[in-house]
Design an enzyme around this catalytic site. Structure first.
Site, PDB file in Angstrom:
ATOM      1  N   ASN A   9       0.760  -1.259   0.247  1.00 51.68           N
ATOM      2  CA  ASN A   9      -0.109  -0.390  -0.216  1.00 51.68           C
ATOM      3  C   ASN A   9       1.280   0.760  -0.301  1.00 51.68           C
ATOM      4  O   ASN A   9       1.457   1.824   1.104  1.00 51.68           O
ATOM      5  CB  ASN A   9      -0.644   0.177   1.361  1.00 51.68           C
ATOM      6  CG  ASN A   9      -1.799   1.310   1.153  1.00 51.68           C
ATOM      7  OD1 ASN A   9      -1.730   1.707   0.627  1.00 51.68           O
ATOM      8  ND2 ASN A   9      -1.890   1.791   2.585  1.00 51.68           N
ATOM      9  N   TRP A  10       0.765   1.613  -0.826  1.00 49.52           N
ATOM     10  CA  TRP A  10       2.147   3.245  -1.695  1.00 49.52           C
ATOM     11  C   TRP A  10       1.001   4.159  -0.435  1.00 49.52           C
ATOM     12  O   TRP A  10       2.185   6.014  -0.687  1.00 49.52           O
ATOM     13  CB  TRP A  10       2.513   3.620  -2.260  1.00 49.52           C
ATOM     14  CG  TRP A  10       2.604   2.297  -3.537  1.00 49.52           C
ATOM     15  CD1 TRP A  10       3.275   1.348  -3.205  1.00 49.52           C
ATOM     16  CD2 TRP A  10       3.386   2.133  -5.064  1.00 49.52           C
ATOM     17  NE1 TRP A  10       3.559   0.076  -4.023  1.00 49.52           N
ATOM     18  CE2 TRP A  10       3.502   0.623  -5.144  1.00 49.52           C
ATOM     19  CE3 TRP A  10       3.028   2.693  -5.648  1.00 49.52           C
ATOM     20  CZ2 TRP A  10       3.841   0.636  -6.180  1.00 49.52           C
ATOM     21  CZ3 TRP A  10       2.725   2.529  -7.439  1.00 49.52           C
ATOM     22  CH2 TRP A  10       4.107   1.446  -7.920  1.00 49.52           C
ATOM     23  N   LYS A  11      -0.006   3.999  -0.128  1.00 45.15           N
ATOM     24  CA  LYS A  11      -0.706   5.668   0.443  1.00 45.15           C
ATOM     25  C   LYS A  11      -0.055   6.450  -0.945  1.00 45.15           C
ATOM     26  O   LYS A  11      -0.049   6.615  -2.017  1.00 45.15           O
ATOM     27  CB  LYS A  11      -0.047   5.700   1.348  1.00 45.15           C
ATOM     28  CG  LYS A  11       0.060   4.553   2.494  1.00 45.15           C
ATOM     29  CD  LYS A  11       0.179   4.848   4.155  1.00 45.15           C
ATOM     30  CE  LYS A  11       0.406   3.368   4.370  1.00 45.15           C
ATOM     31  NZ  LYS A  11      -0.186   3.214   6.085  1.00 45.15           N
ATOM     32  N   HIS A  96      -9.518   1.199   5.026  1.00 44.59           N
ATOM     33  CA  HIS A  96      -7.862   1.575   5.483  1.00 44.59           C
ATOM     34  C   HIS A  96      -8.282   2.094   6.666  1.00 44.59           C
ATOM     35  O   HIS A  96      -9.443   2.664   7.105  1.00 44.59           O
ATOM     36  CB  HIS A  96      -7.487   1.552   4.610  1.00 44.59           C
ATOM     37  CG  HIS A  96      -5.543   2.018   5.368  1.00 44.59           C
ATOM     38  ND1 HIS A  96      -5.942   2.805   6.029  1.00 44.59           N
ATOM     39  CD2 HIS A  96      -4.884   1.103   5.042  1.00 44.59           C
ATOM     40  CE1 HIS A  96      -4.086   2.707   5.920  1.00 44.59           C
ATOM     41  NE2 HIS A  96      -3.880   1.437   5.805  1.00 44.59           N
ATOM     42  N   GLU A  98      -6.427   4.564   8.412  1.00 39.62           N
ATOM     43  CA  GLU A  98      -6.283   6.172   7.770  1.00 39.62           C
ATOM     44  C   GLU A  98      -7.680   6.374   6.979  1.00 39.62           C
ATOM     45  O   GLU A  98      -8.183   7.514   7.505  1.00 39.62           O
ATOM     46  CB  GLU A  98      -5.601   6.205   6.497  1.00 39.62           C
ATOM     47  CG  GLU A  98      -3.870   5.804   7.212  1.00 39.62           C
ATOM     48  CD  GLU A  98      -2.957   5.543   6.668  1.00 39.62           C
ATOM     49  OE1 GLU A  98      -2.956   5.745   5.215  1.00 39.62           O
ATOM     50  OE2 GLU A  98      -2.029   4.929   6.946  1.00 39.62           O
ATOM     51  N   GLU A 168      -5.746  -4.727  10.532  1.00 41.84           N
ATOM     52  CA  GLU A 168      -4.382  -3.892  10.918  1.00 41.84           C
ATOM     53  C   GLU A 168      -4.141  -2.883  12.485  1.00 41.84           C
ATOM     54  O   GLU A 168      -5.240  -2.301  12.369  1.00 41.84           O
ATOM     55  CB  GLU A 168      -4.057  -3.170   9.330  1.00 41.84           C
ATOM     56  CG  GLU A 168      -4.032  -3.425   8.141  1.00 41.84           C
ATOM     57  CD  GLU A 168      -3.485  -3.038   7.793  1.00 41.84           C
ATOM     58  OE1 GLU A 168      -2.260  -2.798   6.857  1.00 41.84           O
ATOM     59  OE2 GLU A 168      -4.214  -1.751   6.980  1.00 41.84           O
ATOM     60  N   GLY A 174       2.499   2.615  10.708  1.00 36.60           N
ATOM     61  CA  GLY A 174       3.464   3.159  10.510  1.00 36.60           C
ATOM     62  C   GLY A 174       4.018   3.957  11.735  1.00 36.60           C
ATOM     63  O   GLY A 174       4.846   5.371  11.477  1.00 36.60           O
ATOM     64  N   SER A 214       3.636  -2.085   9.969  1.00 37.80           N
ATOM     65  CA  SER A 214       4.517  -1.342  10.497  1.00 37.80           C
ATOM     66  C   SER A 214       5.352  -3.263  10.194  1.00 37.80           C
ATOM     67  O   SER A 214       6.661  -3.907  10.804  1.00 37.80           O
ATOM     68  CB  SER A 214       5.266  -1.305  12.249  1.00 37.80           C
ATOM     69  OG  SER A 214       4.945  -0.244  12.341  1.00 37.80           O
ATOM     70  N   GLY A 235       2.839  -0.992   4.100  1.00 40.72           N
ATOM     71  CA  GLY A 235       3.138   0.259   3.619  1.00 40.72           C
ATOM     72  C   GLY A 235       4.522   0.562   3.565  1.00 40.72           C
ATOM     73  O   GLY A 235       4.712   0.167   2.733  1.00 40.72           O
ATOM     74  N   GLY A 236       4.848   1.414   5.034  1.00 40.49           N
ATOM     75  CA  GLY A 236       6.472   2.252   5.000  1.00 40.49           C
ATOM     76  C   GLY A 236       7.123   1.188   4.032  1.00 40.49           C
ATOM     77  O   GLY A 236       7.887   1.213   2.925  1.00 40.49           O
TER      78      GLY A 236
HETATM   79  P1  PGA Z   1       2.613   0.580   7.197  1.00 36.20           P
HETATM   80  O1  PGA Z   1       1.133   1.195   6.834  1.00 36.20           O
HETATM   81  O2  PGA Z   1       3.179  -0.902   7.484  1.00 36.20           O
HETATM   82  O3  PGA Z   1       3.901   2.028   6.732  1.00 36.20           O
HETATM   83  O4  PGA Z   1       2.401   0.462   8.760  1.00 36.20           O
HETATM   84  C1  PGA Z   1       0.219  -0.221   6.735  1.00 36.20           C
HETATM   85  C2  PGA Z   1      -0.849  -0.121   6.070  1.00 36.20           C
HETATM   86  O5  PGA Z   1      -0.967   1.079   6.538  1.00 36.20           O
HETATM   87  O6  PGA Z   1      -1.453  -0.127   5.498  1.00 36.20           O
END
Ligand code: PGA
Length: 251
Positions: A9-11, A96, A98, A168, A174, A214, A235-236
């Site tokens: 997930n590149w956000k 998600h 966010e 999640e 994050g 994470s 994500g990251g």
């Molecule tokens: P993260 O994000 O790996 O940067 O914690 C995961 C996500 O929000 O899907």
């Protein structure tokens, strides 16, 4: 057998040129390898056409990070599931954390988005997870249960067969603070039980449940080995080809 999926997930990162570059680097890195999982990328909307084009003909699939539940009309700024499927997108995230916590989406909105995705032939990844205070109050399972039930109850068996779930925990996204494999296994097992009670044990046993929060190359293996963890939503660590490839091919 249950599918295994590793998703990136590149956000709100990577414009269409950067996204195309990263997709190509990943394709090059996957060449000759034999991943035991399906790989799915979730670029931002503006990079979807370029990334979809680069990955056409490969086994790597593309998903959208969000969608709107109406099909068309006066909804300035929104994108529908049918627009995404017309682009060649196969997956969509629904709910998600966010979207829930930065943009205020509730379970009802998430449920409508999930149904819109299914209606357009997409595979939705339903994201669920508790806040830190909910976990500390001992309510993690209850919060996740409400999220799962509100989004999935009433789906047909055929619709449900195309749903993927991602657990999640919000406190792990994050933050660098990962759930332990035992934490993940515990909630994943709870989710599998809830799915079994809404549908049936066989349908539940076929549903992939991904862990996210994470995830990095150093913890991917132990999380993937945890009970009822069928893949990862990253994500990251999916923003660089090298680290994402080390998660797809964990040591
Ligand atoms: P993260 O994000 O790996 O940067 O914690 C995961 C996500 O929000 O899907």
């Amino acid at each position: 057998m249950r599918r295994r999926i590793v998703a990136g997930n590149w956000k709100m990162n990577k414009d269409h040129r950067e996204g195309a570059r990263l997709a190509q680097e990943l394709l090059d890195g996957l060449e000759g390898g034999d991943p035991v999982c399906e790989v799915v990328l979730f670029p931002p909307y503006t990079a979807l056409p370029a990334v979809t084009e680069i990955l056409a003909g490969s086994a790597v699939r593309v998903g959208a990070q969000d969608l709107y539940f109406e099909e068309r009309g006066a909804y300035t700024g929104e994108i529908s599931a049918t627009m995404l499927s017309a682009l060649g997108v196969s997956f969509a995230l629904a709910g998600h954390s966010e979207r829930r916590h930065v943009f205020g989406e509730n379970d009802e909105t998430v449920a409508r988005k999930l149904r819109a995705a299914l209606g357009a032939g997409l595979e939705p990844i339903l994201c669920v997870g508790e806040l830190l205070e909910e976990r500390e109050a001992g309510n993690a399972s209850r919060v996740v249960e409400t999220q799962v039930r509100t989004s999935l109850e009433g789906l047909s068996a055929d619709e449900f067969s195309r749903v993927v779930v991602a657990y999640e925990p919000v406190w792990a996204i994050g933050t660098g603070r990962t759930a332990t494999p035992d934490d993940a296994a515990q909630i994943h097992t709870v989710i599998r039980g809830i799915l079994g009670s809404i549908f049936d044990a066989e349908a539940s046993s076929l549903t992939p449940i991904l862990y996210g929060g994470s995830v990095k190359p150093s913890n991917a293996r132990e999380l993937l080995d945890a009970e009822n963890v069928d893949g990862l939503l990253v994500g990251g660590a999916s923003l660089e080809a090298e680290s994402f490839l080390s998660i797809i091919f964990p040591a």
